[in-house]
Design an enzyme around this catalytic site. Structure first.
Site, PDB file in Angstrom:
ATOM      1  N   GLU A   1       4.750   4.040 -26.777  1.00 43.86           N
ATOM      2  CA  GLU A   1       5.566   3.362 -25.836  1.00 43.86           C
ATOM      3  C   GLU A   1       4.822   3.172 -24.451  1.00 43.86           C
ATOM      4  OE1 GLU A   1       8.468   6.710 -25.809  1.00 43.86           O
ATOM      5  OE2 GLU A   1       9.009   6.102 -27.799  1.00 43.86           O
TER       6      GLU A   1
ATOM      7  N   GLU B   1       1.953   7.834 -35.662  1.00 43.81           N
ATOM      8  CA  GLU B   1       3.512   7.430 -35.421  1.00 43.81           C
ATOM      9  C   GLU B   1       3.705   5.976 -35.765  1.00 43.81           C
ATOM     10  OE1 GLU B   1       5.059  10.491 -32.399  1.00 43.81           O
ATOM     11  OE2 GLU B   1       4.553   8.673 -31.232  1.00 43.81           O
TER      12      GLU B   1
ATOM     13  N   LYS C   1      10.067  13.000 -23.789  1.00 44.87           N
ATOM     14  CA  LYS C   1      10.213  11.449 -22.969  1.00 44.87           C
ATOM     15  C   LYS C   1      10.494  11.499 -21.569  1.00 44.87           C
ATOM     16  CE  LYS C   1       9.605   9.579 -27.740  1.00 44.87           C
ATOM     17  NZ  LYS C   1       9.954   8.564 -28.666  1.00 44.87           N
TER      18      LYS C   1
ATOM     19  N   HIS D   1       0.584   7.066 -26.715  1.00 44.02           N
ATOM     20  CA  HIS D   1       1.676   6.919 -27.331  1.00 44.02           C
ATOM     21  C   HIS D   1       2.057   5.331 -27.548  1.00 44.02           C
ATOM     22  CE1 HIS D   1       5.888   7.277 -28.190  1.00 44.02           C
ATOM     23  NE2 HIS D   1       5.818   8.577 -28.525  1.00 44.02           N
TER      24      HIS D   1
ATOM     25  N   ASN E   1       8.098  15.966 -27.749  1.00 45.26           N
ATOM     26  CA  ASN E   1       8.154  14.950 -26.934  1.00 45.26           C
ATOM     27  C   ASN E   1       9.354  14.692 -26.215  1.00 45.26           C
ATOM     28  OD1 ASN E   1       7.335  12.792 -25.011  1.00 45.26           O
ATOM     29  ND2 ASN E   1       6.495  11.350 -26.861  1.00 45.26           N
TER      30      ASN E   1
HETATM   31  P1  13P Z   1      11.677  10.111 -32.465  1.00 47.67           P
HETATM   32  O1  13P Z   1      11.306  11.580 -33.074  1.00 47.67           O
HETATM   33  O2  13P Z   1      12.655  10.157 -31.643  1.00 47.67           O
HETATM   34  O3  13P Z   1      11.687   9.086 -33.610  1.00 47.67           O
HETATM   35  O4  13P Z   1      10.256   9.972 -31.603  1.00 47.67           O
HETATM   36  C1  13P Z   1       9.164  10.123 -32.103  1.00 47.67           C
HETATM   37  C2  13P Z   1       7.961  10.071 -30.982  1.00 47.67           C
HETATM   38  O5  13P Z   1       7.622   8.967 -30.489  1.00 47.67           O
HETATM   39  C3  13P Z   1       7.314  11.329 -30.441  1.00 47.67           C
HETATM   40  O6  13P Z   1       6.385  10.944 -29.695  1.00 47.67           O
END
Ligand code: 13P
Length: 255
Positions: free
Chosen positions: A99, A169, A13, A97, A11
């Site tokens: 976020e 997560e 982002k 997700h 991901n």
């Molecule tokens: P990190 O691996 O940067 O902790 O992020 C995890 C994540 O949110 C994947 O969707």
């Protein structure tokens, strides 16, 4: 026991311009493009998707999106539909997700509409659930995960469910360097599989991949991936560089 092929999804982002994305994908496909022992998915930002799609042609690496809007088209400024993703040969889409939930106010019911829209359009949802630190510390982890899972998968048929990928997560482990212990992760993964058995059936639950996400790195991945209910990883930070991402792919291939 059903053998579930491990899945490593990156991901990205809000990182990588189209040029940066192309450079990374070239490295990934050169090293892992023909692998069949691990399923590899990359989820670039929308602006890089078309170029990445072209570069993935002929490789086994799959293309994922980071979001979609449940409607087919229309007046939804800034949004992207399943049809638009399908036209770029996208096969997976990250939904729910944390976020999106916390920074953009997405609620379970809306996430559920997205999951249903993805499945209707032959896109495989990578459906994320997970508790915050406050929720974990108050002992609410399993209740939170259960609520998110049941609400997000409402109306999904048993036939469709086999296409769903769940990602656990823990919010407190995302981007923090704090990884869940293998015991903490396995406990929640096993709980999720029990819920999936109740929601769908034992054979379906045995087929569904449950990924771990939250500071997964080459150093901690082998132990996490060796757990019976951890079927891969949803990787943020470590997916932004070819070397660390490829190491995670290799870790997932080890039986
Ligand atoms: P990190 O691996 O940067 O902790 O992020 C995890 C994540 O949110 C994947 O969707």
């Amino acid at each position: 026991m059903t053998h579930r092929k491990k899945l490593i999804a990156g991901n990205w982002k809000m990182n990588k311009t189209s040029a940066d994305a192309a450079a990374l994908v070239r490295e990934l496909t050169a090293a892992a493009g023909q692998r069949t022992d691990v399923e590899v998915v990359v989820c670039p930002p929308f602006t890089a998707m078309e170029g990445v799609s072209r570069l993935l042609d002929g490789s086994n690496v799959r293309l994922g999106a980071q979001n979609l809007h449940p409607e087919k088209n229309g007046a939804f400024t800034g949004e992207i539909s399943a049809d638009m993703l399908r036209a770029l040969f996208v096969s997976h889409v990250i939904l729910g997700h944390s976020e999106r939930r916390t920074l953009f106010g997405e609620q379970d019911a809306f996430i559920n509409q997205k999951v249903l829209a993805a499945l209707k359009n032959q896109l495989r949802p990578i459906f994320c659930v997970g508790e915050t630190l406050v929720e974990r510390e108050s002992g609410a982890t399993l209740t939170v995960v259960q609520t998110q899972l049941e609400a997000g998968l409402a109306g999904v048929s048993r036939e469709q469910a086999a296409d769903v990928i769940v990602a656990y997560e823990p919010v407190w482990a995302i981007g923090t360097g704090k990884v869940a212990t293998t015991e903490q992760a396995q406990e929640v993964h096993a709980f999720i599989r029990t819920l999936l058995t109740k929601l769908f059936s034992e054979p379906v639950a045995q087929k569904i991949r449950i990924l771990y996400g939250g500071s997964m790195k080459p150093a901690n991945a082998p132990e996490l991936l060796a757990q019976p209910d951890i079927d891969g990883g949803l990787i943020g930070g470590a997916s932004l560089e070819a070397r660390s991402f490829l190491e995670l792919v290799t870790a997932a291939a080890v039986k």
